[in-house]
Design an enzyme around this catalytic site. Sequence first.
Site, PDB file in Angstrom:
ATOM      1  N   ASP A 278       7.048   5.800   5.325  1.00 29.01           N
ATOM      2  CA  ASP A 278       5.956   6.046   4.394  1.00 29.01           C
ATOM      3  C   ASP A 278       5.680   4.711   3.683  1.00 29.01           C
ATOM      4  OD1 ASP A 278       3.988   7.065   2.787  1.00 29.01           O
ATOM      5  OD2 ASP A 278       5.102   8.846   2.180  1.00 29.01           O
TER       6      ASP A 278
HETATM    7  C1  NOJ Z   1       1.878   7.706   0.861  1.00 32.73           C
HETATM    8  C2  NOJ Z   1       1.807   9.125   1.293  1.00 32.73           C
HETATM    9  O1  NOJ Z   1       3.007   9.785   0.966  1.00 32.73           O
HETATM   10  C3  NOJ Z   1       1.529   9.277   2.784  1.00 32.73           C
HETATM   11  O2  NOJ Z   1       1.381  10.633   3.088  1.00 32.73           O
HETATM   12  C4  NOJ Z   1       0.315   8.485   3.163  1.00 32.73           C
HETATM   13  O3  NOJ Z   1       0.018   8.667   4.524  1.00 32.73           O
HETATM   14  C5  NOJ Z   1       0.559   7.039   2.830  1.00 32.73           C
HETATM   15  N1  NOJ Z   1       0.822   6.901   1.398  1.00 32.73           N
HETATM   16  C6  NOJ Z   1      -0.596   6.142   3.202  1.00 32.73           C
HETATM   17  O4  NOJ Z   1      -1.637   6.372   2.338  1.00 32.73           O
END
Ligand code: NOJ
Length: 870
Positions: A278
């Site tokens: 993530d």
């Molecule tokens: C953090 C989020 O938890 C995730 O779901 C997302 O895809 C990414 N940021 C990118 O924006």
Amino acid sequence: MVALLVLCCASVVAGAAIQQRDPVPAGYVAAPYYPAPHGGWTADWSESYRKASALVSNMTLAEKTNLTAGTGIFMGRCVGNSGSALRVGIPQLCLQDGPLGVRNTDHNTAFPAGITAGATWDKDQLYRRGVAIGEEFRGKGINVHLGPSVGPLGRKPRGGRNWEGFGSDPVLQAFGGLLSIEGIQSTGVIATLKHLIANEQEQYRMYNIIKPGISSNVDDRTLHELYLWPFAEGVRSGVGSIMIGYNAVNGSACSQNSYLMNGILKDELGFQGFVMSDWLAQISGVASALAGLDMSMPGDRHDVPLVFGTSYWMYEYTRSVLNGSIPVDRLNDATTRILAAYFKMGQDQDYPRPNFDANTQDAVGPLYPAALFSPEGVVNEFVDVQADHAVIAREVARDAITLLKNEDDLLPLTSSASLKIFGTDAEKNPDGINSCADQGCNKGTLGMGWGSGSARYPYLNSPIDGLKDRSANYQFFNTDSFPSNSNPSPNDTAIVFVTADSGENYITVEGNPGDRTSSGLNLWHNGDRLIRDVAAKYANVVVVVHTVGPILMEEWHDLPSVKAVLFAHLPGQEAGDSLMQVLFGDVSPSGHLPYTLPKSEDDYPDSVGLRGYQIGQPQDTFTEGLYIDYKHFNKANITPRYAFGHGLSYTTFSFSDATIVAVTPLTATPPTRPAKGETPTYSTAIPPASEAYWPENFDRIWRYLYSFLEKDEADAAAEIGSSTAEYPYPEGYSNVQKPGPPAGGAQGGNPALFETAFDVTVTVTNTGSRAGKAVAQLYVQFPSESTVDTPIIQLRDFEKTSTLEAGASQTLKLRVTRKDLSIWDVVAQNWVIPVVDGDYGIWVGGASDNLHLRCGTATSSCAGDQTSPV
Ligand code: NOJ
């Protein structure tokens, strides 16, 4: 943009790295599991691996490391932009949110959210929504779609991001995930199943240099039977990518948790695609690579102010291979996995390049917005990717609408009904439908939650727009306080619109930092009060709720004039007409609750409450085990306000004439797994340092993350690599590939687990006077002789009928697999059927508390008119 980067790092003070794990409660273990299993051993991926490995064997060290990380946050058009390997024909990959449509762009569809799609209980619609989403991502030139989300699972009713997924049950969530994946990937887009795993609350989710992220402490059985289930199904459907969560599991950060990535995901589930972090979830370089991470996103380090543009990987990965700390074998596998997913989806054949920019809505702008000086160019081409996707968006929004109560058949409304409409949720945000970035506000019609899981609306068809289109006879009071001038008349029907919102942690809305901390499970904007006030003056009141999840309804639910209650969930852009079709009876409502509605928040176990501040690493111990949502309510014998799966129609249905046929004979443990097939082989020699040198006359962009090293740095690293120096590998480290655990053997696990044990059919008859669709829900009850503590009933399959005219019938086919009848045996480390000859109850009906048809596996017979098991 630079200022933004400094700002967003203000909380990250340079200082000591997190070196020591905080202790977790006894019994919660993340055992070391090494090495990272090679991909490529399943037949369905072999051709893609063949193509990928042909390329990888011809790539330089710096080309390979360049594919495994992003080029830096805000350093490209998409939310994540990998490096490229142009010499061998591989472009940068564009990774973009989110689960309900393309985030931060234009001319896209804002689809109903996952929770809404889950509420349809319609497999065909789940798939078609996935296809439409995939088409839009492809149309915008996105290689990797950052969805669907099946984690969080909805363990915590206040959890901020439950609405991105499909419901608080592993099987409902699994079908939502796998059908979305199949739909998305049918268009050539790589889907990303996220967030592995037990990422159940927003607050304290991330590691920073002061505080480790929250540790979800989950026992092995609960992990397998609840949280891993949808991931296993997603892997089985061939998902190309998995995003690892911010949180820790059993004390070990998911992004470097070898037990999770190497052990569970790549070996037990046989995952063949690539694992990405993530955003800024990665907290180490070598350790994360060894633990199985394949791609770091967006590429930057989490512990250095982002403005500097530093990485744990890219040039550091290159260095780590040269100096011998990361075996080149690991890099080869990571690169092969990424390219195999690329080839598997056919992205080498005429795949479009990105034609939008998530950072700006202007046509022309900086190509690298976070660079000090960036070249400019055309960044937004405003490509319209909507096609006719409004049709499926509207269908899903409509068929998700869940009728909870309808006394005196108040609904459907007649076209001439005199309507009084209350609540600001009925009309669009007066400041503009996209006035809050990432939908970080709750103003006007609530069509989605906030955060990276949102999208911009191309338009928003509000309930008031829907009423206008119908030329309905209505008066609208655009306020959340009861107006003094509504002139109640006995002939009026009042419709009250209310909301409950939540989202992702980087935005706080009305005191809620993602999770519903300050609003709790209450309606927002004094919704309870508004309903009570309207109910005091009007004899016929309909309540329409747009909500991210469970709410409390006790203050008004039983008021005599509150005759009808509808959950429209989060409908996306088609909020209005989808609702009108149900309110005015063009169709009967056919949605069912994807979670339980409680009477009080005290109805839940304490352990599923949000974890607040704790000194050191916040500990979140899943002591309730398997007992979340309806499984808890049933065990504790608490009658909820409405049970999981509940949903009324304007007509009625009977479930009858069930049959059950044994298909695959059962044994206590599944047959031995198939052995792994061949995987690509490469030289294990450390490549020459020259493969890492900067090319001559290379035009570097400041802050861009590159995979090259200065010559002297590369040479110094290579010298260490050729010495006898040993990297201090983690405990339990080995570089010898394993045959894989007994529970593995194919994507998703041992293929025998997914064999059909029993085929079940049921005849659904429309016994009322209007057309409608019904959902048959199948729950398994373990035999009474089983001594293994198991929830009273567990959802295992469901099917929805097509529209049945009054009096019409349809026979639905459902199935029960070996896995459906098994428990995860923590000692055997396998799926075990506790009583092979036992009489499992296979219950079929219209809701978890409305199951009157029971088939027995021992007798192979079914009987109607049974007392529902809960
Ligand atoms: C953090 C989020 O938890 C995730 O779901 C997302 O895809 C990414 N940021 C990118 O924006």
